[in-house]
Design an enzyme around this catalytic site. Structure first.
Site, short mmCIF file in Angstrom:
data_model
loop_
_atom_site.label_atom_id
_atom_site.label_comp_id
_atom_site.label_asym_id
_atom_site.label_seq_id
_atom_site.Cartn_x
_atom_site.Cartn_y
_atom_site.Cartn_z
N ASP A 47 0.84 -1.20 0.00
CA ASP A 47 0.00 0.00 0.00
C ASP A 47 0.88 1.26 0.00
OD1 ASP A 47 -2.68 1.40 0.67
OD2 ASP A 47 -1.36 2.04 2.30
N GLU A 119 -2.03 -5.05 -3.91
CA GLU A 119 -1.10 -4.30 -3.07
C GLU A 119 -0.01 -5.22 -2.52
OE1 GLU A 119 -3.86 -0.62 -1.40
OE2 GLU A 119 -3.65 -2.42 -0.17
#
Lengths: 227, 227
Positions: A47, A119
């Protein structure tokens, strides 16, 4: 897991395929089987990797965009729905290891699960190849998704932007009042209060009325956008 | 601007000092004077640089921490108040170029303004020296601020954590009920519902009652922590 095709799609050839395998292991699978790490720590890392790579590229692509515009462009690109669409285009769903319960409940199709896995895969690329490798992978994957410069909203005129936001939200406009001045004549400071339709007041202070208005509008916008 | 001492404190010698100067230019100053860029774009970039460097270091320092713990550790380190304290310890406040209005209103002491300037300076280091330079600078600055492994809350046992959160928030405990099973005997799936004191119900599904309880607790925790 034969991930050769996937490694081509994401533009990264893994030195340690174990990282990629972990990135594709959902917690529901790791909970059912012994000896597997799930992908949640890699998702945490990925992320942040994604956030920086997209931020840097936005910064470079749009040299005259204000911070608020860059933030909006980035949000569009990295929101869950966008990442899930990317995950599908990379066929990540075929590779994800899911627990049986999650599988029965249709987890393999869920946006949140797919976005998280994407992610995590970017986190794995970063661990395996470092920042430049992750950046190369991310820029290639996002290449066609950037907005055109000409589609950017106008930069920097806070008064106009506040006007639009207030009209949209309150169907009414903000009111500016010169609240006072201070300092000697040759370096006078002007204070302007802007009042929003619901009564909140924000003060801008600067070296001209025009600049103080812009300042007050900026503070009001920050307030409205943080709500 | 003589920033030699500052460059020593942040562990980065700038090739292009212009980046550092822009990082230290508040919008109130740029609005008053022609020919100066403000630091807001660099702050946008620096925020993401900081996030990734702290995420990566947390990931490495705490190999057994769950994603939720890593997120909490990172939040503590990069929250506004922490960054403002770092900015003060680096004496950033002495270098920031402020507009007169902002100066009169005490802007030089404000946490938000100082934290933003610190982020912008890290964005400048990243632009000037790349990711590794920014990481070196950030790790040196944060070196003494990390928690000890022994202070980390217990990892991974979602039931215990939900118990704690529920006691703290509702002064009551969650209740687990086996809601059903499905599948053939040798690969049975168990569904467990956990009910929170205020009535919300969350279902976990897995290959044993224990695992399904953990799953349901995890979903309930995600819900409570997102509120």
């Amino acid at each position: 897991m034969d991930s050769a095709e996937l490694q081509i799609s994401i533009h990264h050839r893994f030195g340690q395929v174990k990282f990629l395998e972990t990135a594709l292991t959902h917690s529901s699978f790791a909970n059912e089987q012994d000896g597997f790490d799930d992908n949640e720590r890699l998702e945490f890392l990925g992320d942040a990797v994604l956030e920086l790579c997209i931020s840097e590229e936005g910064f470079r692509r749009f040299p005259s965009a204000a911070e608020g515009q860059l933030t909006r462009i980035r949000s569009q690109l990295v929101k869950e729905r966008s990442l899930a669409a990317i995950a599908r285009s990379l066929k990540l769903d075929r590779y994800i290891r899911l627990g049986r319960g999650e599988e029965l409940q249709g987890g393999r199709e869920r946006d949140a699960l797919l976005a998280d896995a994407f992610e995590a895969v970017m986190g794995a690329v970063f661990l395996d190849g470092g920042f430049e490798a992750a950046k190369g992978s991310i820029l290639a994957i996002f290449e066609d998704l950037w907005p055109l410069e000409t589609m950017l909203p106008e930069a920097k005129d806070y008064k106009s932007r506040l006007q639009e936001v207030a009209q949209e939200r309150f169907r009414d406009r903000p009111i500016y009042v010169l609240a006072g001045t201070s300092g000697p004549e040759h370096e006078k400071i002007f204070k302007v209060d802007v009042t929003l339709p619901e009564g909140e007041v924000f003060r801008g202070t600067s070296t001209s009325v025009k600049r103080a208005e812009q300042e007050s509008a900026k503070i009001a916008l920050d307030y409205l956008c943080d709500e």
